[in-house]
Design a protein around this motif. Structure first.
Motif, PDB file in Angstrom:
ATOM      1  N   ASP A 195       2.688   4.826  10.695  1.00 16.05           N
ATOM      2  CA  ASP A 195       3.252   3.601  11.236  1.00 16.05           C
ATOM      3  C   ASP A 195       4.561   3.233  10.546  1.00 16.05           C
ATOM      4  OD1 ASP A 195       3.247   1.130  12.792  1.00 16.05           O
ATOM      5  OD2 ASP A 195       2.730   0.132  10.910  1.00 16.05           O
ATOM      6  N   MET A 196       4.603   3.404   9.211  1.00 19.26           N
ATOM      7  CA  MET A 196       5.750   2.913   8.452  1.00 19.26           C
ATOM      8  C   MET A 196       6.782   3.991   8.118  1.00 19.26           C
ATOM      9  SD  MET A 196       3.725   0.283   5.930  1.00 19.26           S
ATOM     10  CE  MET A 196       5.240  -0.402   5.291  1.00 19.26           C
ATOM     11  N   MET A 197       6.354   5.247   8.044  1.00 19.60           N
ATOM     12  CA  MET A 197       7.269   6.332   7.684  1.00 19.60           C
ATOM     13  C   MET A 197       7.480   7.325   8.822  1.00 19.60           C
ATOM     14  SD  MET A 197       8.180   5.580   4.603  1.00 19.60           S
ATOM     15  CE  MET A 197       8.994   7.099   4.113  1.00 19.60           C
ATOM     16  N   GLY A 198       6.594   7.278   9.809  1.00 22.01           N
ATOM     17  CA  GLY A 198       6.715   8.195  10.929  1.00 22.01           C
ATOM     18  C   GLY A 198       6.166   9.577  10.667  1.00 22.01           C
ATOM     19  N   ILE A 199       5.523   9.782   9.525  1.00 25.08           N
ATOM     20  CA  ILE A 199       4.953  11.081   9.167  1.00 25.08           C
ATOM     21  C   ILE A 199       3.591  10.858   8.521  1.00 25.08           C
ATOM     22  CG2 ILE A 199       7.163  12.269   8.872  1.00 25.08           C
ATOM     23  CD1 ILE A 199       6.936  11.838   5.881  1.00 25.08           C
ATOM     24  N   PRO A 200       2.700  11.844   8.582  1.00 25.28           N
ATOM     25  CA  PRO A 200       1.383  11.686   7.951  1.00 25.28           C
ATOM     26  C   PRO A 200       1.461  11.748   6.428  1.00 25.28           C
ATOM     27  CG  PRO A 200       1.597  13.874   8.916  1.00 25.28           C
ATOM     28  CD  PRO A 200       2.810  13.100   9.347  1.00 25.28           C
ATOM     29  N   ALA A 201       0.385  11.312   5.775  1.00 24.07           N
ATOM     30  CA  ALA A 201       0.337  11.252   4.311  1.00 24.07           C
ATOM     31  C   ALA A 201       0.551  12.626   3.686  1.00 24.07           C
ATOM     32  CB  ALA A 201      -1.002  10.659   3.863  1.00 24.07           C
ATOM     33  N   GLY A 202      -0.065  13.640   4.290  1.00 20.40           N
ATOM     34  CA  GLY A 202       0.075  14.987   3.729  1.00 20.40           C
ATOM     35  C   GLY A 202       1.513  15.458   3.712  1.00 20.40           C
ATOM     36  N   GLU A 203       2.274  15.096   4.727  1.00 15.99           N
ATOM     37  CA  GLU A 203       3.683  15.494   4.774  1.00 15.99           C
ATOM     38  C   GLU A 203       4.488  14.784   3.695  1.00 15.99           C
ATOM     39  OE1 GLU A 203       7.349  15.815   8.014  1.00 15.99           O
ATOM     40  OE2 GLU A 203       5.285  15.500   8.678  1.00 15.99           O
ATOM     41  N   LEU A 211       0.827  -1.204   0.000  1.00 20.15           N
ATOM     42  CA  LEU A 211       0.000   0.000   0.000  1.00 20.15           C
ATOM     43  C   LEU A 211       0.862   1.255   0.000  1.00 20.15           C
ATOM     44  CD1 LEU A 211      -2.964   0.947   0.163  1.00 20.15           C
ATOM     45  CD2 LEU A 211      -2.722   0.963   2.650  1.00 20.15           C
ATOM     46  N   LEU A 212       1.899   1.257   0.824  1.00 21.20           N
ATOM     47  CA  LEU A 212       2.787   2.412   0.879  1.00 21.20           C
ATOM     48  C   LEU A 212       3.521   2.599  -0.450  1.00 21.20           C
ATOM     49  CD1 LEU A 212       4.003   4.655   2.677  1.00 21.20           C
ATOM     50  CD2 LEU A 212       5.818   3.041   3.268  1.00 21.20           C
ATOM     51  N   LYS A 213       3.977   1.499  -1.035  1.00 18.80           N
ATOM     52  CA  LYS A 213       4.657   1.582  -2.326  1.00 18.80           C
ATOM     53  C   LYS A 213       3.737   2.170  -3.392  1.00 18.80           C
ATOM     54  CE  LYS A 213       6.828  -1.316  -5.885  1.00 18.80           C
ATOM     55  NZ  LYS A 213       7.195  -2.692  -6.279  1.00 18.80           N
ATOM     56  N   ASN A 214       2.481   1.736  -3.404  1.00 21.47           N
ATOM     57  CA  ASN A 214       1.529   2.260  -4.381  1.00 21.47           C
ATOM     58  C   ASN A 214       1.248   3.738  -4.145  1.00 21.47           C
ATOM     59  OD1 ASN A 214       1.331  -0.247  -5.602  1.00 21.47           O
ATOM     60  ND2 ASN A 214      -0.501  -0.848  -4.479  1.00 21.47           N
ATOM     61  N   PHE A 215       1.184   4.137  -2.880  1.00 18.45           N
ATOM     62  CA  PHE A 215       0.981   5.546  -2.547  1.00 18.45           C
ATOM     63  C   PHE A 215       2.161   6.384  -3.051  1.00 18.45           C
ATOM     64  CE2 PHE A 215       1.184   8.867   1.003  1.00 18.45           C
ATOM     65  CZ  PHE A 215       0.349   9.742   0.336  1.00 18.45           C
ATOM     66  N   LYS A 216       3.376   5.902  -2.813  1.00 14.94           N
ATOM     67  CA  LYS A 216       4.563   6.623  -3.292  1.00 14.94           C
ATOM     68  C   LYS A 216       4.562   6.746  -4.814  1.00 14.94           C
ATOM     69  CE  LYS A 216       7.685   5.333   0.498  1.00 14.94           C
ATOM     70  NZ  LYS A 216       8.903   4.543   0.844  1.00 14.94           N
ATOM     71  N   ASN A 217       4.165   5.678  -5.497  1.00 11.52           N
ATOM     72  CA  ASN A 217       4.111   5.725  -6.958  1.00 11.52           C
ATOM     73  C   ASN A 217       3.090   6.747  -7.438  1.00 11.52           C
ATOM     74  OD1 ASN A 217       6.068   3.760  -7.275  1.00 11.52           O
ATOM     75  ND2 ASN A 217       4.617   2.071  -7.432  1.00 11.52           N
ATOM     76  N   LEU A 218       1.953   6.818  -6.748  1.00 18.65           N
ATOM     77  CA  LEU A 218       0.929   7.795  -7.120  1.00 18.65           C
ATOM     78  C   LEU A 218       1.431   9.223  -6.881  1.00 18.65           C
ATOM     79  CD1 LEU A 218      -2.332   6.107  -5.751  1.00 18.65           C
ATOM     80  CD2 LEU A 218      -1.752   6.524  -8.152  1.00 18.65           C
TER      81      LEU A 218
END
Length: 297
Positions: A225-233, A187-194
């Motif tokens: 949980d995985m990056m230590g920062i919120p999605a917006g950041e 999920l995180l990988k897909n978010f980064k790709n987007l």
């Protein structure tokens, strides 16, 4: 006159007019290309395994301490400089996407490796001793194919490179499995790709969450949980990185950069930049070009 941050392709670094691959021991490469100590960018993929040396190297404005047994990976477009101390040696491979892709049926194969994502947390790796001992001979075998090529030397080089990628990936994959669920990792990988494809036109986490078919709260929880920062950041950090990269080019005005990054006006872009970096775009550029000028002396 201020000079633009150099952008190098493989052909400009090779004396044999090769535009797909450049492989060398690191010390002679450094001796030949002293200009690469100063800030520059690449059009190609770039990896270095250090076997000796100290000092620092900088990727996308983040500095890393050089260590023997360290390997780092860069993707096209990243900003880079070196600040070595004493004798530095190892191996370097510069290669184009087409060099690997021409050998594989699977399009985008390199995307399977986290160290080619552009995320610096994944791109600079201090190898365990057993992994270092396993891949160092692979680099030596690649150099042998370059200096004394046999039949199908280019394909052998590709095979050896893939072995390096897979062995390094096994180290990073074990770490990922130990620390995160495979679902959240995907999920995180897909978010980064987007983000990579839409950071200039989509800025709200809820819009990315919709594309991922999850709720904004779920996306935020995974990122924290995985990056230590919120999605917006994460989104803002990617916009900020591109702004810094563009500021390395003095031929682009602040207004032009603001427009390219889809800000409503120059004032909003300046406020955004200062809030995250605690300096204005103009001040950041001035310091960057001053440091670049000192590196060239």
């Amino acid at each position: 006159m201020l000079q633009n941050i150099p952008l190098y392709d493989i052909c400009s670094l090779s004396d044999i007019n090769q535009d797909d691959i450049l492989i060398s021991s690191f010390a002679p490469y450094l001796d030949t290309h002293k200009n690469l100590f100063a800030t520059h960018r690449h059009t190609f993929y770039h990896l270095v395994l250090f076997t000796a040396g100290a000092g620092t190297h900088t990727i996308d404005f983040e500095s890393f301490v050089v260590k023997p047994g360290q390997i780092y990976f860069m993707i096209p477009g990243q900003v880079h400089s070196w600040g070595f101390e004493g004798v530095t040696d190892g191996y370097i491979i510069n290669f184009s996407t087409s060099f690997i892709q021409s050998f594989l049926l699977q399009h985008g194969y390199l995307d399977n490796f986290s160290f080619f994502s552009g995320n610096l947390a994944d791109a600079v790796i201090n190898l365990p001793a057993e992994t270092y001992a396993a891949i160092k001979p692979l680099f030596e075998n690649i150099l042998t194919e370059v200096t004394n090529p046999g039949t199908s030397a280019a394909d052998m080089i590709r095979l050896l490179m893939l072995q390096i990628f897979i062995r390094v990936n096994r180290v990073t994959a074990i770490s990922a499995v130990n620390n995160n669920s495979s679902y959240n990792q995907t999920l995180l990988k897909n978010f980064k790709n987007l983000i990579e494809h839409h950071y200039t036109d989509i800025r709200l986490p809820k819009d990315y969450a919709a594309m991922l078919y999850i709720t904004p709260n779920h996306l935020n929880a995974v990122c924290k949980d995985m990056m230590g920062i919120p999605a917006g950041e994460m989104i803002r950090n990617r916009v900020m990185l591109e702004a810094k990269r563009m500021l390395t080019n003095p031929q682009l005005s602040i207004s032009e950069i603001s427009l390219k990054l889809n800000f409503s006006d120059n004032s909003y872009f300046t406020k955004f930049f200062k809030k995250l970096e605690d300096t204005t775009p103009e001040e950041f550029r001035k310091k960057l070009l001053y440091d670049h000028g000192k590196q060239q002396l």
